[in-house]
Design an enzyme around this catalytic site. Structure first.
Site, PDB file in Angstrom:
ATOM      1  N   TYR A 132      83.259   6.698  -9.290  1.00 13.10           N
ATOM      2  CA  TYR A 132      83.280   6.609  -7.832  1.00 13.10           C
ATOM      3  C   TYR A 132      82.808   5.269  -7.278  1.00 13.10           C
ATOM      4  CZ  TYR A 132      84.675  11.398  -6.872  1.00 13.10           C
ATOM      5  OH  TYR A 132      85.395  12.567  -6.754  1.00 13.10           O
ATOM      6  N   LYS A 184      82.568  14.984 -21.698  1.00  7.14           N
ATOM      7  CA  LYS A 184      83.721  14.899 -22.597  1.00  7.14           C
ATOM      8  C   LYS A 184      83.336  13.904 -23.685  1.00  7.14           C
ATOM      9  CE  LYS A 184      88.078  15.793 -23.558  1.00  7.14           C
ATOM     10  NZ  LYS A 184      88.650  17.128 -23.837  1.00  7.14           N
ATOM     11  N   ASP A 217      86.612  20.525 -20.303  1.00  5.03           N
ATOM     12  CA  ASP A 217      87.785  21.412 -20.321  1.00  5.03           C
ATOM     13  C   ASP A 217      87.372  22.828 -20.717  1.00  5.03           C
ATOM     14  OD1 ASP A 217      87.182  20.274 -22.793  1.00  5.03           O
ATOM     15  OD2 ASP A 217      89.265  19.998 -23.417  1.00  5.03           O
ATOM     16  N   ASP A 241      83.031  16.720  -9.382  1.00  4.19           N
ATOM     17  CA  ASP A 241      83.967  16.937  -8.274  1.00  4.19           C
ATOM     18  C   ASP A 241      84.977  18.010  -8.650  1.00  4.19           C
ATOM     19  OD1 ASP A 241      85.450  16.435  -5.866  1.00  4.19           O
ATOM     20  OD2 ASP A 241      86.910  15.387  -7.117  1.00  4.19           O
ATOM     21  N   ASP A 245      85.357  22.510  -7.446  1.00  2.74           N
ATOM     22  CA  ASP A 245      86.448  23.194  -6.743  1.00  2.74           C
ATOM     23  C   ASP A 245      86.775  24.510  -7.446  1.00  2.74           C
ATOM     24  OD1 ASP A 245      86.667  21.249  -4.796  1.00  2.74           O
ATOM     25  OD2 ASP A 245      88.837  20.991  -5.013  1.00  2.74           O
TER      26      ASP A 245
HETATM   27  C1  IPM Z   1      84.043  16.339  -2.453  1.00  7.53           C
HETATM   28  C2  IPM Z   1      85.309  15.654  -2.044  1.00  7.53           C
HETATM   29  C3  IPM Z   1      85.076  14.147  -2.012  1.00  7.53           C
HETATM   30  C4  IPM Z   1      84.666  13.739  -3.415  1.00  7.53           C
HETATM   31  C5  IPM Z   1      86.255  13.329  -1.508  1.00  7.53           C
HETATM   32  C6  IPM Z   1      86.681  13.761  -0.135  1.00  7.53           C
HETATM   33  C7  IPM Z   1      85.957  11.853  -1.552  1.00  7.53           C
HETATM   34  O1  IPM Z   1      86.357  16.015  -2.876  1.00  7.53           O
HETATM   35  O2  IPM Z   1      83.038  16.205  -1.715  1.00  7.53           O
HETATM   36  O3  IPM Z   1      84.041  17.019  -3.475  1.00  7.53           O
HETATM   37  O4  IPM Z   1      85.534  13.480  -4.260  1.00  7.53           O
HETATM   38  O5  IPM Z   1      83.468  13.678  -3.671  1.00  7.53           O
HETATM   39 MG    MG Z   2      85.829  17.525  -4.244  1.00 11.35          MG
END
Ligand code: IPM
Ligand code: MG
Length: 347
Positions: A132, A184, A217, A241, A245
């Protein structure tokens, strides 16, 4: 205490309104001064400013920051993300991205084999380096011989501070003293090696914490197949990140997933981990619980444990009464969910 408020774009302002409603209801004797920061797509489209340095300095004056969401279909992807969200995270050195993965009572998920108690862990995502940092570049751009390099920066200092934070978290009374490094190491033999060595070294100081290792993974498989094996996960920025999700989905969806960008010695910023949901903007159909969960985390970070516990009770009572965590399928409006949390917090 001064709370910086960035309502942001899309459904951001709607969920922030519910978060502040709940904050007001649970705050007890604590006094909060809300300081609005006009940041996001509207400001950018109007003035070209994303996060000017004087606004960043303004955020530094806060005790904590509450952020809705930023991003807008009219703005090229990457501008608000990099120059607002990431600039704030980096500028305030919020090196921990803390993302609890908790399934609340009554919440349906896409994984029928999970029981409610199976999903209860927390991801400690490194939030200040890795892929990042923006390191890298193009060479011979636009030609057949183009080279694009994107470098993952991992420092001893950065890895050690995130690993230490994760060990401390694993020791807290509400955790189960288990720390899993997710990486990884079989392919990323430099960065992964540094993470593994730091975990091994620091673990000597925490004999009561069991440590283990899972490839990223395989971690995705375990999120679905055996989430109860996780208590505290520590991982790098990019892996964190991605897996959070998936983590949100086993909690019931993005509508319920909250996170904190934490600088334990400085100003922390709390946000729903989902985006601006343009399809739902202005309809009162977005789920505010992720933003309300962010308020709970903010209160905890500010030492307001009782108020945070009230928010938690409120969320748990609301989830039992909602038909789904998905936007538009909650069986009620955004504001009604906020009202349920307020009601549950008071009982
Ligand atoms: C998160 C989002 C951000 C990230 C994006 C919007 C830059 O996906 O907060 O997880 O990748 O950190
Ligand atoms: Mg994210």
């Amino acid at each position: 205490m001064k709370i910086g408020v960035i309502r942001g774009d899309g459904t951001g302002p709607e969920v922030v309104a519910e978060g502040l409603k709940v904050l007001d209801a649970v705050k007890g004797d604590a006094a909060f001064e809300l300081v609005e920061f006009d940041l996001g797509a509207e400001r950018y489209l109007r003035t070209g400013d994303v996060l000017p340095d004087e606004e960043l300095d303004g955020l530094r004056e806060m005790d904590a920051v509450f952020l809705g969401a930023v991003g807008d279909p009219r703005v090229k992807p990457g501008i608000l993300e990099r120059d607002l969200l990431l600039k704030a995270r980096f500028g305030l050195d919020q090196y921990v991205n803390l993302r609890p993965v908790v399934r609340y009572p009554g919440v349906e998920t896409l994984v029928p084999s999970h029981s409610e108690d199976d999903v209860n862990f927390v991801v400690v995502r490194e939030n200040s380096e890795g892929l990042y940092t923006g390191a890298g570049g193009f060479h011979r751009k636009g030609t057949q011989y183009e080279v694009a390099v994107q470098e993952s920066i991992n420092t001893r200092h950065g890895v050690e501070r995130i690993v230490r934070y994760a060990f401390e978290l694993a020791m807290r009374p509400d955790r189960r003293r288990k720390l899993t490094l997710v990486h990884k190491t079989n392919v990323l033999t430099f960065a992964g090696d540094l993470y593994q060595r730091v975990v091994d070294e620091v673990s000597a100081e925490y004999p009561d914490v069991e440590t283990d290792y899972v490839h990223v993974d395989a971690a995705c498989i375990y999120f679905l197949d055996w989430p109860a094996r996780f208590d505290v996960i520590v991982t790098d920025n990019m892996f964190g990140d991605i897996i959070t999700d998936l983590g949100a989905m086993i909690q019931g969806g993005m509508g319920i997933a909250a996170g904190g960008n934490i600088n334990p010695e400085g100003v922390s910023m709390f946000e729903p981990i989902g985006g601006t949901a343009p399809d739902h903007t202005g309809k009162g159909t977005i789920n505010p619980l992720a933003a309300i969960g962010a308020v709970e985390m903010l209160l905890r970070q500010l030492g307001q444990a009782e108020a945070a516990a009230r928010v938690d009770r409120g969320i748990r009572s609301a989830t039992k009464q909602m038909t789904s965590m998905r936007a538009g399928e909650m069986g009620m409006s955004t504001a009604e969910v906020g009202d349920l949390v307020v009601e549950g917090a008071a009982s």
